[in-house]
Design a protein around this motif. Structure first.
Motif, PDB file in Angstrom:
ATOM      1  N   THR A 185       0.251  -3.088  -3.677  1.00 10.81           N
ATOM      2  CA  THR A 185       1.688  -3.199  -3.935  1.00 10.81           C
ATOM      3  C   THR A 185       2.344  -4.151  -2.945  1.00 10.81           C
ATOM      4  OG1 THR A 185       2.046  -1.254  -2.528  1.00 10.81           O
ATOM      5  CG2 THR A 185       1.896  -0.888  -4.917  1.00 10.81           C
ATOM      6  N   ARG A 192       8.367  10.141  -3.975  1.00 13.64           N
ATOM      7  CA  ARG A 192       8.773   9.640  -5.292  1.00 13.64           C
ATOM      8  C   ARG A 192       9.248  10.793  -6.179  1.00 13.64           C
ATOM      9  NH1 ARG A 192       6.299   4.374  -6.848  1.00 13.64           N
ATOM     10  NH2 ARG A 192       6.307   5.142  -8.997  1.00 13.64           N
ATOM     11  N   ARG A 211       5.341   0.883 -10.814  1.00 11.16           N
ATOM     12  CA  ARG A 211       4.615   0.449  -9.620  1.00 11.16           C
ATOM     13  C   ARG A 211       3.686  -0.686 -10.020  1.00 11.16           C
ATOM     14  NH1 ARG A 211       0.001   3.770  -6.245  1.00 11.16           N
ATOM     15  NH2 ARG A 211      -0.880   3.823  -8.337  1.00 11.16           N
ATOM     16  N   THR A 235      -1.268   1.352  -3.995  1.00 12.05           N
ATOM     17  CA  THR A 235      -0.634   1.551  -2.698  1.00 12.05           C
ATOM     18  C   THR A 235      -1.672   1.758  -1.597  1.00 12.05           C
ATOM     19  OG1 THR A 235       1.199   2.604  -3.861  1.00 12.05           O
ATOM     20  CG2 THR A 235       1.105   2.893  -1.482  1.00 12.05           C
ATOM     21  N   GLU A 256       7.478  -1.329  -4.004  1.00 13.71           N
ATOM     22  CA  GLU A 256       7.116  -0.746  -5.291  1.00 13.71           C
ATOM     23  C   GLU A 256       7.324   0.758  -5.350  1.00 13.71           C
ATOM     24  OE1 GLU A 256       6.383  -2.421  -7.879  1.00 13.71           O
ATOM     25  OE2 GLU A 256       6.113  -4.414  -7.012  1.00 13.71           O
ATOM     26  N   THR A 257       8.119   1.301  -4.435  1.00 11.39           N
ATOM     27  CA  THR A 257       8.354   2.742  -4.474  1.00 11.39           C
ATOM     28  C   THR A 257       9.728   3.052  -3.891  1.00 11.39           C
ATOM     29  OG1 THR A 257       7.417   4.912  -3.886  1.00 11.39           O
ATOM     30  CG2 THR A 257       7.280   3.191  -2.213  1.00 11.39           C
TER      31      THR A 257
END
Length: 843
Positions: free
Chosen positions: A464, A584, A679, A683, A782-783
């Motif tokens: 990511t 998340r 996403r 990760t 991405e989070t």
């Protein structure tokens, strides 16, 4: 001795306030976790602390053979003893059930899978029967009176011995794990595989044989990469088998009440342990109440507990009484799992600046007696990510042996891959005359860094985000790398060495659920299925939810550790996924909760939901003024019913979360939501590790004089917790470098190092007084919140930075295995070459 000035400068810099949490009220701030007082005052209750009326005790009897077949068990004399209630054997253990994975596929129970008690034990120390009695002394005396007739069977301790022509197999079915090709379910099978004498031709020279390998992948033009290289190294290295050595052994207590099994034991993953118990007991998950409020460490060995926990459950059902099974340290050594040793061979090409041009990697993994370890494949993936070779081939083989079971241990495969690869980089830097940090700088990943094998379309996975180079540079600056390099290395018999290592591991998964209840008393209750294993993520992740919701932490409660208190679909706490996955989920459910609070306000006071907000634990009108307290909003939600009080579960959440919502219906504003955030990439978190050692070439003794771990781990949620993980997991890795290992008697197949004093974990005396850490605090894009997991990424760097510092101090021809002990150093210095057997881990 090292000049003290750089060290003091480093310490002074570390005492400055760290700039975490800017723009946040909760995220990035230190706080006292809700369980802290209970832990420090001794009020926290672990499995062994529970008692129940009429409770019996049970103890295990272990196999004294590394492989055997039980022909008969005569327990008549034991059962005749006063106080003895039952003797449990493998015949009493329920068969494991098949199960459905999250994709709806039926996963068959493996014929080679572990059972709680064995009729054909495949390692010394495997439980073969259990005795229940009024106390443990009676259990122990009864075990001595049980007569066991066991037939010895062939055994093998060393995976290379099993691969030799005519070598023994650990089971009649074979010795090597192979995985079926898709679309078959991913259950490995056991087959027999032998190499040729030609494959072992250079074994006595310390070169790892590279015979037929069932697992392989490659990318890029390896031949062209080696052809263009200014330097080519071909090195073998062996990593140790290392016990998890959790301070809390896998003690368990069980009883049955109203048709339900109540189970107490330590686990990393409260929610995810229930399906495992159901599978092992062959019963429905809804008939299990699982309690695990506190767990004394896991490190991968207790992701869903351990199969032996069902022994007191089966005895309790049989005897209609609670049963406690306490596990001793020696028993924990056998059944408590370990990291598998990996023998690795790496051929690496470098250009004149130290950039890798090609990489050819081969691994042999000792999987132990049950289950196919994936550590060899994981090692290759991590190496491909950390060092970004333009061309790479990996070949690997996973071998079963008659040694205790292995399982994931912090950074499984990643730790071994880094420990195998980093000494090659250190040696290359010295041969090329390139600074150690500079060599890693030209090889380290950045951005959407690709890794691993190409898929069927020729595409490779990617991260990511990655800011590894920034972490390396910041860490070198904080460690005063350049100043240390310039200092004198030798003073009398003392010689100083510096080491640096890159390190990384998976940093999180996606797709889990959050669950909040806003109560009529005005409390915000986060329901958590995360295990409380000491990392504090069970609390930390929900602060991200409270931040999003706009409520003070003092108004929040976290419910954890007991499935009867209702839990949502939660990730397993392994693979450093918890912080990422569950922030998340917490952020998602908090967002939905805020929306529901605004809708309740609109239904009560008119207008649209967009006219309201939640600020400091109050629902306010954007035009000004409080319109509802949280208590009032919760009471109104109960009046409204349906989607507001839990009588109607939202679409998209897991079936277990829907059941949880139904169980909480009517208790206030009940909100559940799934992490549906996009996403792009996978990760990972990254760490740069720096170490300084001082070795005495007259005695072989060495000390770690300084250490720093600097992380690229996304947004910092809780600085104290992050620091504990960064340094604590670095110490776990350091243990692999300085002393921890398994040792076996090859003639009898029995374990030699099975106590702390024989297989010593690091203590406070083994590490620098003032270890340091730092973090970039760059959010992962991405989070939500930007946080990634950090438990495992520091481990490989902890080990490899020490190995590299030792080779810097002592030379490249002293060791080619870990751990490095003083006797190895002395013998190797005298001989001018490594003197320990280079290709046997268990010595």
């Amino acid at each position: 001795m090292a000049d003290i000035a750089p060290v003091e400068a480093t310490k002074a810099a570390s005492q400055q306030p760290k700039p975490y949490g800017t723009g946040y009220k909760l995220i990035g701030k230190d706080y006292q976790t809700p369980d802290m007082i209970a832990k420090v005052t001794g009020k926290s209750k672990y499995a062994e602390d529970f008692r129940a009326e009429g409770m019996l005790f049970c103890r295990l009897a272990l196999s004294q053979m590394p492989h055997g077949r039980i022909k008969s068990i005569d327990a008549s004399d034991a059962l005749a003893m006063p106080g003895v209630k039952a003797v449990l054997t493998a015949d009493d253990i329920p068969p494991q059930a098949d199960y459905l994975d999250d994709n709806g596929r039926t996963i068959k129970a493996s014929k080679w899978g572990e059972r709680a008690l064995a009729s054909e034990p495949v390692y010394q120390g495997e439980p073969i029967f259990a005795v229940a009695a009024v106390d443990e002394l009676t259990c122990a005396e009864a075990i001595e009176r049980v007569k066991v007739d066991m037939e010895p069977l062939p055994f093998v301790i060393d995976p290379l011995d099993s691969l030799r022509p005519g070598g023994p197999n650990p089971r009649a079915d074979g010795n090597v794990w192979v995985r079926p090709n898709p679309p078959a379910p991913p259950l490995p099978t056991l087959t027999s595989m032998k190499w040729t004498d030609a494959d072992f031709a250079d074994y006595d020279k310390g070169e790892l044989p590279m015979g037929e390998a069932p697992d392989t992948w490659k990318f890029g033009d390896i031949d062209a990469g080696f052809k263009s290289a200014a330097l080519i190294l071909d090195e073998s290295f062996v990593t140790p088998d290392v016990s998890h050595q959790c301070l809390e052994p896998r003690t368990a207590m069980a009883y049955w009440q109203n048709g339900k099994l109540h189970m107490h034991t330590g686990t990393q993953s409260t929610f995810q342990t229930v399906p495992a118990i159901a599978r092992w007991m062959n019963m429905k998950p809804e008939d299990i109440v699982f309690i695990s409020e506190y767990t004394g460490g896991g490190f991968g060995s207790k992701i869903t507990g351990g199969i032996t926990m069902i022994i007191p459950a089966v005895l309790s059902r049989k005897l209609n009484a609670p049963v406690m099974m306490r596990i001793s340290r020696e028993e924990e050594h056998y059944i408590g799992r370990a990291r598998p040793s990996v023998m690795g061979r790496v051929k690496a090409g470098f250009d004149k600046n130290g950039r890798i041009t090609a990489l050819d990697m081969y691994t042999v993994t000792n999987a132990g007696s049950y289950d196919a370890s994936g550590d060899g494949g994981s090692a290759a993936r991590i190496v491909s990510l950390l060092y970004q070779p333009p061309a790479m081939r990996w070949r690997g083989i996973t071998v079963m042996t008659n040694t205790p079971p292995r399982s994931a241990q912090s950074a499984p495969g990643g730790m071994q891959g880094i420990a195998i690869m980093e000494p090659v980089l250190a040696k290359a830097a010295r041969k090329l005359g390139v600074d150690q940090v500079a060599l890693r700088d030209v090889n380290c990943p950045e951005g959407k860094a690709e890794y691993g094998a190409p898929n069927a379309q020729g595409k490779r996975n990617y991260t990511t985000s990655c800011f590894m180079r920034d972490a390396l540079d910041k860490g070198a600056e904080q460690f005063k790398w350049k100043e240390r390099v310039a200092q004198q290395k030798r003073s009398g018999t003392k010689v100083r060495g510096l080491g640096v290592s890159l390190s990384c591991y998976v940093g999180g998964t996606i797709g889990f659920d959050g669950l909040i209840v806003v109560t009529p008393e005005g409390r915000v209750r986060f329901h958590s299925g995360i295990g409380n294993l000491g990392t504090e993520s069970v609390m930390d992740v929900h602060r991200a939810g409270a931040e999003m919701l706009g409520v003070p932490w003092e108004m929040c409660d976290v419910v954890w550790g007991d499935t009867s208190k209702i839990m949502p679909y939660t990730c397993a706490s392994g693979g450093s996924q918890t912080t990422h996955a569950m922030t998340r989920a917490a952020y998602s459910v908090a967002t939905e909760c805020k929306q529901k609070l605004k809708e309740v306000a609109a239904k009560s006071h008119g207008g649209g939901a967009e006219s309201y907000d939640v600020v400091d634990g109050r629902v306010v009108h954007k035009g000004g003024g409080t319109v509802m307290t949280l208590a009032q909003a919760a009471q109104k939600a109960v009046e409204l019913g349906g989607i507001y009080d839990g009588h109607q579960a939202p679409d998209g959440v897991h079936k277990q979360t829907k059941a949880a919502v139904a169980a909480l219906a009517g208790q206030g504003l009940v909100v559940a939501a799934k992490d549906n955030y996009p996403r792009d990439g996978d990760t990972y978190s990254f760490v740069a590790s720096f170490a300084e050692v001082e070795a005495d070439i007259e005695t072989g003794k060495y000390y770690i004089t300084d250490f720093l771990a600097y992380g690229d781990v996304g947004t910092v949620l809780h600085p104290h917790s992050l620091g504990g993980q960064m340094l604590g997991r670095s110490i776990l890795g350091i243990g692999h470098a300085i002393g921890q290992k398994w040792v076996f008697d090859p003639e009898y197949g029995v374990t030699v190092a099975k106590r702390f004093y024989q297989n010593k974990p690091p203590t406070i005396l083994d590490v620098p007084v003032d270890m340091q850490w730092g973090a970039l605090n760059i959010p992962d894009p991405e989070t939500p919140v930007g946080a990634r997991g950090v438990g495992e990424p520091p481990v490989g760097g902890g080990c490899a930075s020490i190995l590299n510092a030792l080779s810097d101090a002592l030379g490249d021809e002293i060791f080619q295995r870990a751990p490095v002990n003083p006797d190895t150093i002395l013998a190797s210095l005298e001989a001018g070459r490594p003197m320990q057997h280079p290709l046997v881990a268990s010595i």
